[in-house]
Design a protein around this motif. Structure first.
Motif, PDB file in Angstrom:
ATOM      1  N   ILE A 124       0.847  -1.170  -0.131  1.00 45.90           N
ATOM      2  CA  ILE A 124       0.024   0.081   0.011  1.00 45.90           C
ATOM      3  C   ILE A 124       0.945   1.279  -0.009  1.00 45.90           C
ATOM      4  N   GLY A 125       0.327   2.434  -0.345  1.00 45.69           N
ATOM      5  CA  GLY A 125       0.996   3.540  -0.408  1.00 45.69           C
ATOM      6  C   GLY A 125       0.518   4.420  -1.428  1.00 45.69           C
ATOM      7  N   SER A 126       0.660   5.716  -1.412  1.00 42.67           N
ATOM      8  CA  SER A 126       0.323   6.812  -2.227  1.00 42.67           C
ATOM      9  C   SER A 126       0.893   6.754  -3.684  1.00 42.67           C
ATOM     10  N   THR A 127       0.001   7.205  -4.723  1.00 42.22           N
ATOM     11  CA  THR A 127       0.489   7.131  -6.034  1.00 42.22           C
ATOM     12  C   THR A 127       1.745   7.666  -6.153  1.00 42.22           C
ATOM     13  N   SER A 128       2.667   7.057  -6.979  1.00 34.21           N
ATOM     14  CA  SER A 128       3.875   7.334  -7.247  1.00 34.21           C
ATOM     15  C   SER A 128       5.137   6.853  -6.325  1.00 34.21           C
ATOM     16  N   ALA A 129       4.453   6.015  -4.964  1.00 33.87           N
ATOM     17  CA  ALA A 129       5.272   5.655  -4.033  1.00 33.87           C
ATOM     18  C   ALA A 129       6.464   4.572  -4.559  1.00 33.87           C
ATOM     19  N   GLY A 130       6.062   3.851  -5.828  1.00 35.43           N
ATOM     20  CA  GLY A 130       6.809   2.789  -6.138  1.00 35.43           C
ATOM     21  C   GLY A 130       6.363   1.385  -5.885  1.00 35.43           C
ATOM     22  N   LYS A 131       5.138   1.116  -5.627  1.00 31.60           N
ATOM     23  CA  LYS A 131       4.324  -0.028  -5.205  1.00 31.60           C
ATOM     24  C   LYS A 131       4.699  -1.015  -6.193  1.00 31.60           C
ATOM     25  N   THR A 132       4.331  -0.728  -7.536  1.00 31.83           N
ATOM     26  CA  THR A 132       4.647  -1.826  -8.567  1.00 31.83           C
ATOM     27  C   THR A 132       6.142  -2.092  -8.722  1.00 31.83           C
ATOM     28  N   THR A 133       7.009  -1.148  -8.760  1.00 25.64           N
ATOM     29  CA  THR A 133       8.352  -1.297  -8.941  1.00 25.64           C
ATOM     30  C   THR A 133       8.855  -2.324  -7.784  1.00 25.64           C
ATOM     31  N   LEU A 134       8.448  -1.890  -6.671  1.00 28.31           N
ATOM     32  CA  LEU A 134       8.926  -2.989  -5.538  1.00 28.31           C
ATOM     33  C   LEU A 134       8.345  -4.321  -5.803  1.00 28.31           C
ATOM     34  N   ALA A 135       7.040  -4.302  -6.210  1.00 31.11           N
ATOM     35  CA  ALA A 135       6.331  -5.754  -6.288  1.00 31.11           C
ATOM     36  C   ALA A 135       7.262  -6.422  -7.268  1.00 31.11           C
ATOM     37  N   ARG A 136       7.524  -5.745  -8.643  1.00 29.48           N
ATOM     38  CA  ARG A 136       8.273  -6.548  -9.400  1.00 29.48           C
ATOM     39  C   ARG A 136       9.491  -7.084  -9.119  1.00 29.48           C
ATOM     40  N   LYS A 137      10.508  -6.224  -8.443  1.00 32.78           N
ATOM     41  CA  LYS A 137      11.737  -6.625  -7.552  1.00 32.78           C
ATOM     42  C   LYS A 137      11.543  -7.813  -6.775  1.00 32.78           C
ATOM     43  N   MET A 138      10.417  -8.121  -5.972  1.00 37.07           N
ATOM     44  CA  MET A 138      10.059  -8.926  -5.193  1.00 37.07           C
ATOM     45  C   MET A 138      10.158 -10.382  -6.182  1.00 37.07           C
ATOM     46  N   TYR A 162       3.704  -1.292   3.683  1.00 39.48           N
ATOM     47  CA  TYR A 162       3.361   0.116   3.625  1.00 39.48           C
ATOM     48  C   TYR A 162       4.669   0.839   3.046  1.00 39.48           C
ATOM     49  N   LEU A 163       4.611   1.235   1.820  1.00 40.26           N
ATOM     50  CA  LEU A 163       5.847   1.797   1.230  1.00 40.26           C
ATOM     51  C   LEU A 163       5.622   3.409   1.378  1.00 40.26           C
ATOM     52  N   GLN A 164       6.635   3.848   2.062  1.00 38.82           N
ATOM     53  CA  GLN A 164       6.340   5.203   2.435  1.00 38.82           C
ATOM     54  C   GLN A 164       7.509   6.057   1.633  1.00 38.82           C
ATOM     55  N   GLN A 165       7.173   7.314   1.146  1.00 34.79           N
ATOM     56  CA  GLN A 165       8.162   8.282   0.620  1.00 34.79           C
ATOM     57  C   GLN A 165       7.938   9.633   1.102  1.00 34.79           C
ATOM     58  N   ASP A 166       9.238  10.491   0.836  1.00 38.60           N
ATOM     59  CA  ASP A 166       8.959  11.661   1.178  1.00 38.60           C
ATOM     60  C   ASP A 166       7.980  12.557   0.186  1.00 38.60           C
ATOM     61  N   GLU A 167       6.933  13.442   0.722  1.00 40.69           N
ATOM     62  CA  GLU A 167       5.913  14.108  -0.057  1.00 40.69           C
ATOM     63  C   GLU A 167       6.477  14.848  -1.224  1.00 40.69           C
ATOM     64  N   ASP A 168       7.750  15.449  -1.102  1.00 42.28           N
ATOM     65  CA  ASP A 168       8.189  16.194  -2.102  1.00 42.28           C
ATOM     66  C   ASP A 168       8.512  15.322  -3.189  1.00 42.28           C
ATOM     67  N   VAL A 169       8.931  13.952  -2.882  1.00 41.31           N
ATOM     68  CA  VAL A 169       9.507  13.080  -4.022  1.00 41.31           C
ATOM     69  C   VAL A 169       8.041  12.612  -4.688  1.00 41.31           C
ATOM     70  N   LEU A 170       7.142  12.378  -3.976  1.00 42.48           N
ATOM     71  CA  LEU A 170       5.814  11.891  -4.371  1.00 42.48           C
ATOM     72  C   LEU A 170       5.288  12.832  -5.290  1.00 42.48           C
ATOM     73  N   VAL A 171       5.285  14.200  -4.976  1.00 37.41           N
ATOM     74  CA  VAL A 171       4.769  15.139  -5.809  1.00 37.41           C
ATOM     75  C   VAL A 171       5.509  15.529  -7.117  1.00 37.41           C
ATOM     76  N   SER A 172       6.787  15.273  -6.969  1.00 45.21           N
ATOM     77  CA  SER A 172       7.743  15.407  -8.170  1.00 45.21           C
ATOM     78  C   SER A 172       7.471  14.279  -9.294  1.00 45.21           C
ATOM     79  N   ARG A 173       7.319  13.286  -8.708  1.00 45.83           N
ATOM     80  CA  ARG A 173       7.080  11.963  -9.433  1.00 45.83           C
ATOM     81  C   ARG A 173       5.813  12.228 -10.242  1.00 45.83           C
TER      82      ARG A 173
END
Length: 244
Positions: A6-20, A162-173
């Motif tokens: 779980i996590g905000s849009t642009s957190a990298g959930k799918t990227t992490l899932a594919r890595k796993m 829960y995949l957390q990211q800094d808000e500034d990173v999420l906004v930028s992405r």
């Protein structure tokens, strides 16, 4: 093991899932994304077109959901109430409700068909991720106190990652890649949308029922558990899949 990322849009959930998934393949373990799992178990893994894959999973999930209407009647009533009272057009409202309801079918499919030792990862298809659909909007947020009610009405996976990211990173992405639910020409809407999303998931992470199976991973791939005694084995397996 059924894991929801779980996590905000642009957190990298799918990227992490594919890595796993890739890590699992290298270790000789069965690790699969939820959509791939549904297709393979339905003997439709030969379908390669992304659009067709999504439509097939939607149809399968809808059929399963219809077969479990009685079990989820209170949840569906909650979803319809929150969906119709959300801001936006009726098309927007219906799409939000449809996306949440589809997750019921995916959850039930995984729960009934995942064998012992298999790992199935649901990123955007997880039931808990449905809070993003119901409670995060471009035109205003929803009552966060209702999130606990949402959780009370749904079954939970074995592990919540829960995949957390800094808000500034999420906004930028999000500004870079765009988002179907946010006007591209209004950066302030992106900031507001991401801020709401972070608040929603932080609220979700505070619910005791979720904390019992919660693992938090930050942007540096550091892992923490809210209840280490409850998910020690799962915690170690998740960390090994990510860091292998």
């Amino acid at each position: 093991m059924h894991i929801e990322i779980i996590g905000s849009t642009s957190a990298g959930k799918t990227t992490l899932a594919r890595k796993m998934v890739f890590s699992g393949m290298n270790k000789g373990e069965f690790v699969s994304l939820s959509d791939d799992f549904v297709l393979e178990k339905s003997h439709l893994g030969w379908v390669r077109n992304d659009f067709l894959q999504r439509r097939i999973v939607e149809i399968i999930a809808l059929v399963i959901c219809l077969n479990h209407l009685n079990e989820y009647k209170d949840f569906l009533r909650f979803v319809f109430h929150e969906g119709k009272s959300s801001p936006g057009s009726w098309i927007y409202k219906v799409n939000r409700m449809r996306n949440v309801i589809r997750k019921i079918g995916v959850f039930e499919f995984i729960s009934k068909r995942a064998a012992y030792g298999q790992v199935v990862l649901a990123d955007n298809e997880g039931l808990l991720q449905g809070v993003h659909n119901l409670f995060v909007h471009q035109n205003g947020g929803s009552d966060l106190t209702k999130i606990s009610r949402y959780v009370d009405l749904v079954p939970l996976p074995d592990v919540v990652l829960y995949l957390q990211q800094d808000e500034d990173v999420l906004v930028s992405r999000t500004l870079e890649r765009g988002h179907a639910r946010i006007k591209a020409d209004a950066p302030e809407n992106v900031v507001n949308f991401i801020h709401q999303a972070v608040k929603v998931f932080n609220e979700l992470a505070q619910i005791p029922k979720v904390q019992e199976r919660l693992i938090i991973v930050d942007d540096g791939m550091n892992f923490t558990s809210q209840d280490e005694g409850a998910i020690t084995n799962e915690f170690n397996r998740v960390v090994n899949l990510v860091h292998s």
